[in-house]
Write a protein that holds these residues in place. Structure first.
Motif, short mmCIF file in Angstrom:
data_model
loop_
_atom_site.label_atom_id
_atom_site.label_comp_id
_atom_site.label_asym_id
_atom_site.label_seq_id
_atom_site.Cartn_x
_atom_site.Cartn_y
_atom_site.Cartn_z
N HIS A 773 0.86 -1.19 0.00
CA HIS A 773 0.00 0.00 0.00
C HIS A 773 0.91 1.25 0.00
CE1 HIS A 773 -3.32 2.40 2.17
NE2 HIS A 773 -2.24 3.09 2.47
N TYR A 775 1.48 5.64 -1.52
CA TYR A 775 0.97 6.84 -2.16
C TYR A 775 2.11 7.78 -2.55
CZ TYR A 775 -3.74 5.57 -0.67
OH TYR A 775 -4.93 4.93 -0.50
N THR A 798 0.70 -1.14 -4.57
CA THR A 798 -0.73 -0.99 -4.83
C THR A 798 -1.18 0.39 -4.38
OG1 THR A 798 -2.88 -2.08 -4.52
CG2 THR A 798 -1.41 -2.03 -2.62
N HIS A 799 -2.19 0.95 -5.00
CA HIS A 799 -2.62 2.35 -4.96
C HIS A 799 -1.63 3.18 -5.80
CE1 HIS A 799 -5.39 1.02 -2.04
NE2 HIS A 799 -4.67 1.24 -0.95
N THR A 819 -3.07 0.17 -9.53
CA THR A 819 -3.51 1.52 -9.18
C THR A 819 -5.00 1.71 -9.43
OG1 THR A 819 -2.95 3.86 -9.46
CG2 THR A 819 -2.99 2.48 -11.45
N VAL A 830 -3.13 11.86 -1.21
CA VAL A 830 -3.42 11.52 -2.61
C VAL A 830 -3.74 12.78 -3.43
CG1 VAL A 830 -4.20 9.21 -2.06
CG2 VAL A 830 -5.87 11.04 -2.15
N ASP A 853 -10.06 -2.07 -4.57
CA ASP A 853 -10.03 -1.76 -3.13
C ASP A 853 -11.43 -1.41 -2.63
OD1 ASP A 853 -9.01 -1.29 -0.59
OD2 ASP A 853 -8.42 0.77 -1.01
#
Length: 986
Positions: A773, A775, A798-799, A819, A830, A853
């Motif tokens: 996870h 950002y 991820t993200h 993503t 974000v 998600d």
């Protein structure tokens, strides 16, 4: 001969009594002990659930059964009780209660500082492991509660403290209201008890989820093994007790079907023969329960019907809850028919008084009376090692028995006396004669009618003079009736009469003081109500059919694998062949067999694909559906926990995802900690078992960066790390410890098996891959550098909403990006997200997937892929691969999924339109040759749901009209799981 045997037994008993007598001073006066025999004759004696003696004799002395058999002679000084026409049963045994044990006090304190270390001296490192707890030490005999158990038929109960994950031992108590605690306690250390629930007496944060509790129990067994081998110098009271009590029966309380399976898995891993305290919904997957091959303790708390009178409120009640109300009473029969050994318990009832009604309901729904009696007598006795002592009436057994008016499970049978350890408790006077009826009599020239009801319990009577009601006072005792009523103003008539089978006869003392004899004639009470009740009982029961899963849109029969030929479609191969027009796809034996034109297959189901599009199934790399928990937030690293321990195969989002063309997901742990839990990669096989859903050879783990990890979004400011730079130190610390652990393991020296460190070692060796996870670019860079420092690489970020800033570095590191298409500004970190992120990473050579998600967005991932084509100028095929082939690559399952290549799994979706169009719907979703979603079948299932709800609503309205208890109709909110979803384990 019988008298001689009794005499010899009496002399032997006396000699032992004299030898073993106590020498404490008798301050209360002269002490005496009843040595007489008590003999019960002419009874129907049920010595065991399968053995009955008619006109039998039961001989009791000193709290034990001396003998039982046909009528015979007995000692002249015996106390003889003639039970002509009555039945004698062994007392019931309940081996799962908290009788006499006070509820623990909840730990005080609150606020934003969590407790991470244990608070007890000398115990295990986790406060919720309290195996040293001795239930007997907290025991206080409760005569009032004991009487409730006695009236319900129970003579012996096992009790323990219902608090904590490892709860310690219990005690076995005889409910002898005339005895003392020393006599009542049959065993002061009985069984060892477990659950998944934390103790309320501690605020220690770990575990915060059921998967954490499961992992803690696994580690507990490893630590016990390490301790027993003498590798820990410091004495640990919890592990000492756990070791000492290994030979006792092991009881594990669950909260339903999926806890049962979780407990069974733990027991199998460590060779522990857990007796499972069931939840009452085992009927839903009785085949899996049978396969566990475990003994169970079964509560009989059935749900009340919902109040469905308000049609708007009724709409909120889920079909699954309505079906459970209807089907729950069949649970005992289902276990019985499956050959599962189970005992029954009052556990879950507010009072033992409620137990019989639920038991009678279970019998009405198919539980045999013989099996019910076994489950209340011989089976629980055997489970606790008291076979031959409890639950039977045989020589040497405790003299625990009931005297009843008839067979124990008949509706009108009355319990008269309950004897425990040879001491009598009178429930109802068994010499009370039933005088129910209508009595017509003439008193001083006037005709009267006296109606008597319920004379053996709380008697009710009414008096009429002709058709006029007369106010009167009535009493009945020892076969004598007295009635007082006014005759003239201020003057009364008193009747005193003896009741017999024929009527009443006695004296009337008139208002003037004179006395007159009178007699009456008797007729039976009207039985109109009984006839109505009988009609109601004779009505056939309507039990709704089971489905897989047992809820709305469940299948009556599980999908079966079949050969499927899809003809003349537009086929998106995701291979070098690209998109093929007017092409066929053949699925054979669950695999893609061929892709081409003019294919044929004998016996295959043929689907005309004209005007339709065929693709491989969508794969969601980042999902939180189908889980009972998402975060284990108790520690900053929970590498030991497993999402596979909390898979919920009945989550309706599985079906919704299938309707959106999704065939596989990675069920990820949340983002509560830098090092989270192990993932579960799953095929969405609606209605299948957990084992059939989870792909066991795919090993991944969730890591996390950012706000969630440093707890800016959480309720604690005490756990390390509190900053982003602290996250790096967590990684370095754990990887360093992992290397040290592996070195010791390889050295051949003894080492403590540590499930957390085992997982860290797997990560270092790339045997378990990281989905992280993320950002912010700084943290993304940091994580790659830490991995490289320790000689491995990150599998997926991820993200990764700032991935476009570091795409070149990601490609160099070899990490993929999963993503969102265009999520933005839902939290501060974000704010730099852009909709071109996926396209930029893709052009830099990064393997890019689009994930959800989110349980709602996951069923529209085809449209999320379309956004990448729109915003980034990515080709339709490459955009489509971002929800099919690319996530398959990131999950290392592209050898079996992600494209329509012969040899891969037959995970196929037939779309009504171009798959990137908002008009496209999944007409059929196929997994390994089984159709798990079909639009036409879906229409039928919608009608079935409507029909079943209407049918169940009518049944519930009928329940309310009969005056039975109902519960309010209320909406059951579905919890949508996300990265930051937290559950509390109490």
């Amino acid at each position: 001969m019988f008298f001689k045997k009794l005499l010899v037994f009496g002399l032997v008993s006396c000699s032992f009594t004299m030898y073993g007598q106590d020498y404490f001073p008798a301050n209360a006066g002269v002490k005496s002990k009843n040595q007489n025999y008590t003999v019960f004759t002419n009874a129907t004696i049920h010595t065991t659930p399968t053995e009955t003696i008619k006109k039998g004799t039961l001989v009791v002395q000193d709290g034990k059964v001396v003998s039982v058999g046909k009528s015979s002679s007995y000692a002249q000084n015996a106390i003889v009780v003639d039970l002509n026409g009555k039945h004698v049963y062994p007392s019931f045994v309940d081996i799962y209660t908290n009788f006499g044990i006070a509820k623990p006090k909840r730990a005080g304190g609150s606020g934003r500082a969590s407790q991470y270390d244990n608070s007890r001296e000398g115990g295990y490192w986790n406060d919720h492991i309290m195996s040293e707890q001795d239930g007997y030490q907290d025991f206080t005999y409760d005569s009032k509660k004991a009487s409730e158990y006695l009236e319900a038929g129970f003579g012996v109960v096992a009790t323990h403290q219902h608090d904590g994950i490892a709860r310690g031992t219990g005690a076995l108590i005889a409910l002898n209201n005339d005895g003392n605690t020393a006599n009542r306690v049959i065993e002061d250390r009985l069984g060892q008890y477990f659950s998944f629930d934390k103790s309320v007496t501690s605020r220690q944060s770990y575990p915060s989820s059921k998967m954490g509790a499961t992992a803690l129990l696994r580690q507990l067994q490893h630590d016990l093994d390490w301790y027993e081998k003498g590798n820990i110098d410091t004495k640990d009271l919890s592990l000492e007790a756990l070791s000492r009590n290994k030979g006792l029966p092991q009881f594990f309380e669950g909260d339903g079907l999926y806890d049962d399976l979780r407990i069974d898995k733990l027991g199998d891993q460590f060779g522990i023969d857990y007796v499972i305290v069931a939840g009452g919904d085992e009927y839903k997957r009785i085949g899996e329960v049978k396969a566990m091959n475990r003994k169970m303790i079964l509560p009989l708390k059935f749900p009340d019907a919902y109040d469905m009178e308000n049609p708007y409120a009724a709409e909120y009640v889920a079909l699954s809850d309505m079906k459970h109300w209807n089907q729950a009473p069949t649970n005992p029969k289902a276990l019985q028919d499956a050959g599962v050994t189970f005992a029954l318990t009052t556990f879950s009832h507010k009072s033992p008084k409620d137990f019989k009604d639920h038991l009678m309901k279970a019998i009405k729904y198919g539980l045999s009376k013989e099996r019910a009696l076994e489950a209340l007598t011989t089976i629980p006795a055997t489970m606790i090692g008291k076979s031959g002592e409890l639950g039977v009436l045989k020589s040497g057994a405790w003299a625990n028995f009931m005297i009843t008016s008839g067979e124990v499970f008949e509706k009108d049978t009355e319990l008269y006396e309950h004897w425990i350890q040879g001491n009598k408790t009178v429930i109802k006077d068994m010499n009370t004669v039933n005088i129910d009826g209508v009595y017509t009599m003439n008193i001083d020239g006037a005709a009267y009618e006296l109606e008597i009801k319920n004379s053996t319990e709380k008697v009710k009577a009414s008096l009429k003079k002709g058709t006029e009601d007369v106010k009167s006072e009535f009493s009945y005792s020892d076969e004598w009736v007295t009635v007082t009523f006014p005759q003239n103003e201020g003057k009364f008539v008193r009747l005193v009469a003896r009741a017999s089978a024929d009527g009443l006869s006695g004296k009337a003392i008139l208002a003037d003081g004179s006395e007159k004899n009178f007699t009456s004639t008797k007729k039976a009470l009207a039985k109109s109500d009984d006839k109505d009740d009988k009609k109601e009982e004779d009505k056939p029961l309507t039990v709704m059919p089971l489905t897989f899963p047992n809820m709305a849109f469940g299948f009556e029969t599980r999908p079966t694998q079949q050969d499927i030929l899809i003809t003349n479609a537009t086929v998106w191969t995701n291979e070098a062949e690209g998109i093929l027009e007017n092409t066929d796809v053949l699925i054979k034996d669950g695999k893609i067999s061929a892709v081409g034109k003019n294919l044929s297959a004998r016996g295959a189901m043929v689907v005309d694909g004209t005007g339709k599009h065929v693709t491989s199934g969508i794969i969601d790399e980042h999902s939180h559906i189908a889980a009972f928990a998402i975060n284990e937030s108790g520690h900053n690293s929970t590498a030991e926990v497993r999402m596979s321990d909390v898979v919920n195969p009945d989550d309706s989002d599985i079906y919704r995802n299938l309707a959106g063309g999704v065939t596989a997901i990675q069920l990820l742990h949340g983002s509560a900690n830098p090092i989270g839990g192990q993932s579960a990669v799953m095929k969405l096989k609606w209605g299948a078992s957990i084992n059939e859903l989870v792909i066991s050879d795919k090993k991944f783990i969730k890591f996390a960066l950012g706000e969630n990890v440093k707890q800016a979004n959480w309720n604690s400011f005490s756990r390390f790390p509190q900053t982003r730079m602290g996250v790096e130190q967590v990684f370095v610390d754990y990887f360093t410890r992992g290397k040290e652990y592996e070195a010791k393991k390889k050295s051949g020296q003894p080492y403590r098996m540590d499930e957390e460190m085992e997982t860290i070692v797997d990560i270092l060796n790339m045997d378990r891959l990281i989905s992280c996870h993320s950002y912010v670019q700084s943290e993304i860079n940091m994580t790659m550098k830490v991995a490289e420092q320790f000689g491995f690489h990150i599998n997926t970020f991820t993200h990764i909403l700032e991935g476009y800033k570091v795409a070149d570095k990601m490609a160099e590191h070899g990490v993929g990006g999963s993503t969102f298409s265009d999520w933005w500004a839902y939290k501060y970190e974000v704010n730099d997200a852009i909709p071109y992120n996926a396209a930029i990473m893709h052009r830099a050579g990064v393997t890019v997937a689009i994930n959800s998600d989110d349980g709602e967005m996951s069923r529209r991932l085809n449209q999320e892929a379309a956004k990448i084509h729109k915003y980034g100028g990515i080709s339709e095929e490459d955009a489509w691969k971002m929800v099919t082939l690319n996530p398959a690559k990131l999950l290392h399952m592209d050898d079996r999924a992600g494209s329509l290549k012969p040899g891969k799994d037959g995970d196929v979706v037939i779309w009504t339109d171009h798959p990137l169009s908002i008009k496209a719907r999944a007409e059929k979703t196929i997994i390994e040759g089984k159709v798990f979603f079909d639009m036409k079948k879906d229409e039928e299932l919608r009608k079935t749901v409507q029909r079943e709800k209407a049918q169940l609503t009518a049944m519930m309205l009928a329940e309310k009209n009969k005056g039975l208890q109902t519960q309010p109709a209320k909406k059951k909110e579905k919890q949508r799981m996300h990265c930051d979803t937290e559950q509390t384990l109490y």
